[in-house]
Design a protein around this motif. Structure first.
Motif, PDB file in Angstrom:
ATOM      1  N   UNK A 108       0.818  -1.214   0.000  1.00 26.48           N
ATOM      2  CA  UNK A 108       0.000   0.000   0.000  1.00 26.48           C
ATOM      3  C   UNK A 108       0.856   1.271   0.000  1.00 26.48           C
ATOM      4  N   UNK A 109       1.852   1.320   0.877  1.00 22.91           N
ATOM      5  CA  UNK A 109       2.690   2.525   0.979  1.00 22.91           C
ATOM      6  C   UNK A 109       3.492   2.718  -0.302  1.00 22.91           C
ATOM      7  N   UNK A 110       4.049   1.614  -0.832  1.00 28.78           N
ATOM      8  CA  UNK A 110       4.804   1.695  -2.093  1.00 28.78           C
ATOM      9  C   UNK A 110       3.920   2.208  -3.227  1.00 28.78           C
ATOM     10  N   UNK A 111       2.684   1.715  -3.293  1.00 29.43           N
ATOM     11  CA  UNK A 111       1.745   2.156  -4.327  1.00 29.43           C
ATOM     12  C   UNK A 111       1.438   3.639  -4.205  1.00 29.43           C
ATOM     13  N   UNK A 112       1.247   4.108  -2.979  1.00 25.22           N
ATOM     14  CA  UNK A 112       0.948   5.518  -2.749  1.00 25.22           C
ATOM     15  C   UNK A 112       2.141   6.406  -3.118  1.00 25.22           C
ATOM     16  N   UNK A 113       3.354   5.964  -2.762  1.00 21.88           N
ATOM     17  CA  UNK A 113       4.568   6.719  -3.111  1.00 21.88           C
ATOM     18  C   UNK A 113       4.711   6.798  -4.623  1.00 21.88           C
ATOM     19  N   UNK A 114       4.523   5.654  -5.290  1.00 20.56           N
ATOM     20  CA  UNK A 114       4.616   5.619  -6.753  1.00 20.56           C
ATOM     21  C   UNK A 114       3.584   6.532  -7.398  1.00 20.56           C
ATOM     22  N   UNK A 115       2.334   6.417  -6.950  1.00 20.15           N
ATOM     23  CA  UNK A 115       1.259   7.225  -7.521  1.00 20.15           C
ATOM     24  C   UNK A 115       1.531   8.713  -7.322  1.00 20.15           C
ATOM     25  N   UNK A 116       2.020   9.073  -6.143  1.00 24.90           N
ATOM     26  CA  UNK A 116       2.301  10.489  -5.857  1.00 24.90           C
ATOM     27  C   UNK A 116       3.358  11.030  -6.804  1.00 24.90           C
ATOM     28  N   UNK A 117       4.482  10.324  -6.932  1.00 31.96           N
ATOM     29  CA  UNK A 117       5.582  10.858  -7.737  1.00 31.96           C
ATOM     30  C   UNK A 117       5.309  10.779  -9.236  1.00 31.96           C
ATOM     31  N   UNK A 118       4.615   9.715  -9.678  1.00 33.88           N
ATOM     32  CA  UNK A 118       4.237   9.647 -11.099  1.00 33.88           C
ATOM     33  C   UNK A 118       3.306  10.803 -11.445  1.00 33.88           C
ATOM     34  N   UNK A 119       2.330  11.054 -10.576  1.00 33.67           N
ATOM     35  CA  UNK A 119       1.390  12.162 -10.811  1.00 33.67           C
ATOM     36  C   UNK A 119       2.087  13.513 -10.692  1.00 33.67           C
ATOM     37  N   UNK A 120       2.942  13.647  -9.658  1.00 36.53           N
ATOM     38  CA  UNK A 120       3.640  14.917  -9.460  1.00 36.53           C
ATOM     39  C   UNK A 120       4.513  15.263 -10.655  1.00 36.53           C
ATOM     40  N   UNK A 121       5.343  14.321 -11.088  1.00 41.15           N
ATOM     41  CA  UNK A 121       6.274  14.580 -12.191  1.00 41.15           C
ATOM     42  C   UNK A 121       5.547  14.780 -13.515  1.00 41.15           C
ATOM     43  N   UNK A 122       4.662  13.828 -13.834  1.00 38.45           N
ATOM     44  CA  UNK A 122       4.009  13.886 -15.144  1.00 38.45           C
ATOM     45  C   UNK A 122       2.998  15.025 -15.236  1.00 38.45           C
ATOM     46  N   UNK A 123       2.177  15.191 -14.196  1.00 37.55           N
ATOM     47  CA  UNK A 123       1.137  16.214 -14.258  1.00 37.55           C
ATOM     48  C   UNK A 123       1.694  17.618 -14.143  1.00 37.55           C
ATOM     49  N   UNK A 124       2.696  17.829 -13.263  1.00 43.06           N
ATOM     50  CA  UNK A 124       3.276  19.170 -13.154  1.00 43.06           C
ATOM     51  C   UNK A 124       3.958  19.569 -14.457  1.00 43.06           C
ATOM     52  N   UNK A 125       4.677  18.622 -15.050  1.00 42.67           N
ATOM     53  CA  UNK A 125       5.322  18.894 -16.341  1.00 42.67           C
ATOM     54  C   UNK A 125       4.279  19.133 -17.436  1.00 42.67           C
ATOM     55  N   UNK A 126       3.233  18.293 -17.454  1.00 39.17           N
ATOM     56  CA  UNK A 126       2.213  18.434 -18.482  1.00 39.17           C
ATOM     57  C   UNK A 126       1.447  19.747 -18.349  1.00 39.17           C
ATOM     58  N   UNK A 127       1.196  20.178 -17.111  1.00 35.02           N
ATOM     59  CA  UNK A 127       0.492  21.446 -16.900  1.00 35.02           C
ATOM     60  C   UNK A 127       1.317  22.603 -17.445  1.00 35.02           C
ATOM     61  N   UNK A 128       2.628  22.574 -17.190  1.00 36.56           N
ATOM     62  CA  UNK A 128       3.518  23.616 -17.730  1.00 36.56           C
ATOM     63  C   UNK A 128       3.462  23.617 -19.256  1.00 36.56           C
ATOM     64  N   UNK A 129       3.506  22.424 -19.850  1.00 35.61           N
ATOM     65  CA  UNK A 129       3.476  22.315 -21.316  1.00 35.61           C
ATOM     66  C   UNK A 129       2.137  22.820 -21.873  1.00 35.61           C
ATOM     67  N   UNK A 130       1.025  22.393 -21.259  1.00 36.49           N
ATOM     68  CA  UNK A 130      -0.304  22.787 -21.752  1.00 36.49           C
ATOM     69  C   UNK A 130      -0.530  24.291 -21.620  1.00 36.49           C
TER      70      UNK A 130
END
Length: 310
Positions: free
Chosen positions: A193-215
Motif C-alpha cells: 500500500x505505501x509503495x503504491x501511494x509513493x509511486x502514484x504520488x511521484x508519477x502524478x507529481x512529475x508527469x502532471x506538473x510537467x504536463x500542466x507547464x506544457x499545456x
C-alpha cells in the motif's frame, strides 16, 4: 514473518520479450538496429549542437540535454534486453535490479522536466520575442536543467527505496523485460500500500506538473500566434513548436498507457508493448523528429556533410 523467506530472493529472472526461440534472433536484430540509431542519433544531435555556432541558443541547449537523457535511459534498459534475447536464462541480481530501476526512474523523471523546460522556452520565444535574450540567459537555462536533474534523481530515490524495501520471498520471476514497478509489486509478499501511494504520488507529481507547464505554455503560444496577421508568420511560429509537441505527445501517451491503468495480470502484454515503445523506440524517435522537421538542424547537417565529404 519468516526471516529466512525474506532473504531467499537474491536473484531475479525476467520472462523477457518473448519465449519463442525462433522469434528471438529477429527481435534481437531489429532492436539492435533501433538501439544503434538511438545512439548515433542522440550522440549526433549533441555533437551538432556543440559544434554549430548557429545552434548555440536556448532551444538547442535544451535539445542537447534531451538527447543526453534519451541516450542514457535507453542504455539502462536496451543492452540488457538485447543480451537476454539470446540467453536461455535472463538473470539479474537484486542490487542490479535496484540500480537499473533507480537510473531508469531518475532519467525518465528528468526527461519530463526537460520537456517542460523546452515548452517554457518556446513560450518566451513566441510570446515575448523582444525579451527572449534577457529572459532565457545562460544562467537561467543551466538552472532549469540542474533543477530538472535534481528533481528527477531525488524522486527516484524515494520510489526505489519504497519498492526495494518490500519483501520478495517466493517467486523471483519478473514477468517483464526490465525491473519496473507493476511486475515487482506483483511479486512482493509484503504489504504494498505505501509503495503504491509513493509511486502514484511521484508519477502524478512529475508527469502532471510537467504536463500542466506544457499545456499552459502552448495555450498561451496558440493565443499569441492566432493574433499574428500573416499566415506565413503563423506557420513559421507553429513550425518551431511542432517537433517538441510531437516528442512530448508520444512520450506522455506511452507512459500513461503503461502506468495509469488498473493493475492486473491480464494487462502484462499491453504493458510490454507500451514499455518497449517508450523505453526503446521513443529515444530513437526524438532526434529523428527534430532532424526531419527542423530546418535549422537539416541545414547544419547538410553543411557538415558537404564539408566532411570533400
Amino acid at each position: 514473518m519468516n526471516v529466512k523467506n525474506k532473504t531467499q530472493v537474491t536473484m531475479f529472472e525476467f520472462s523477457g520479450l518473448t519465449d519463442n526461440k525462433l522469434a528471438a534472433p529477429f527481435l534481437f536484430m531489429f532492436f539492435f538496429l533501433v538501439y544503434m540509431v538511438t545512439v548515433l542519433g542522440n550522440v549526433g544531435m549533441m555533437t551538432i549542437v556543440h559544434i554549430a555556432p548557429s545552434l548555440h541558443t536556448p532551444m538547442y541547449f535544451f535539445l542537447s540535454y534531451l538527447s543526453m537523457v534519451d541516450l542514457f535511459y535507453s542504455s539502462v534498459i536496451t543492452p540488457k534486453m538485447l543480451s537476454d534475447l539470446l540467453s536461455d536464462r535472463k538473470l539479474i541480481t537484486f542490487i542490479g535490479c535496484a540500480l537499473q530501476f533507480y537510473f531508469f526512474c531518475a532519467l525518465v523523471g528528468t526527461e519530463v522536466f526537460v520537456l517542460s523546460d523546452m515548452a517554457y522556452d518556446r513560450y518566451v520565444a513566441i510570446c515575448h520575442p523582444l525579451h527572449y535574450i534577457s529572459v532565457m540567459t545562460k544562467k537561467k537555462c543551466l538552472g532549469l536543467i540542474v533543477l530538472s536533474f535534481s528533481v528527477g534523481f531525488a524522486q527516484s530515490v524515494a520510489q526505489t527505496s519504497s519498492l526495494f524495501s518490500l519483501d520478495y520471498c517466493e517467486s523471483n520471476l519478473i514477468d517483464h523485460f526490465y525491473c519496473d514497478i507493476p511486475p515487482l509489486t506483483r511479486l512482493s509478499c509484503s504489504e504494498i500500500h505505501i509503495c503504491t501511494m509513493v509511486t502514484l504520488f511521484f508519477v502524478c507529481f512529475c508527469s502532471l506538473s510537467s504536463m500542466i507547464i506544457i499545456l499552459i505554455s502552448y495555450a498561451l503560444i496558440i493565443s499569441s500566434v492566432l493574433q499574428i496577421n500573416s499566415a506565413t508568420g503563423r506557420r513559421k511560429a507553429f513550425s518551431t513548436c511542432s517537433s517538441h509537441l510531437m516528442c512530448a505527445t508520444i512520450f506522455y501517451v506511452t507512459v500513461f498507457c503503461t502506468y495509469l491503468h488498473p493493475s492486473s495480470s491480464t494487462l502484462t502484454k499491453q504493458e510490454n508493448i507500451s514499455s518497449v515503445f517508450y523505453t526503446v523506440v521513443t529515444p530513437m524517435l526524438n532526434p529523428v523528429i527534430y532532424s526531419l522537421r527542423n530546418q535549422e538542424v537539416k541545414n547544419v547537417v547538410i553543411r557538415l556533410f558537404k564539408i566532411y565529404s570533400r
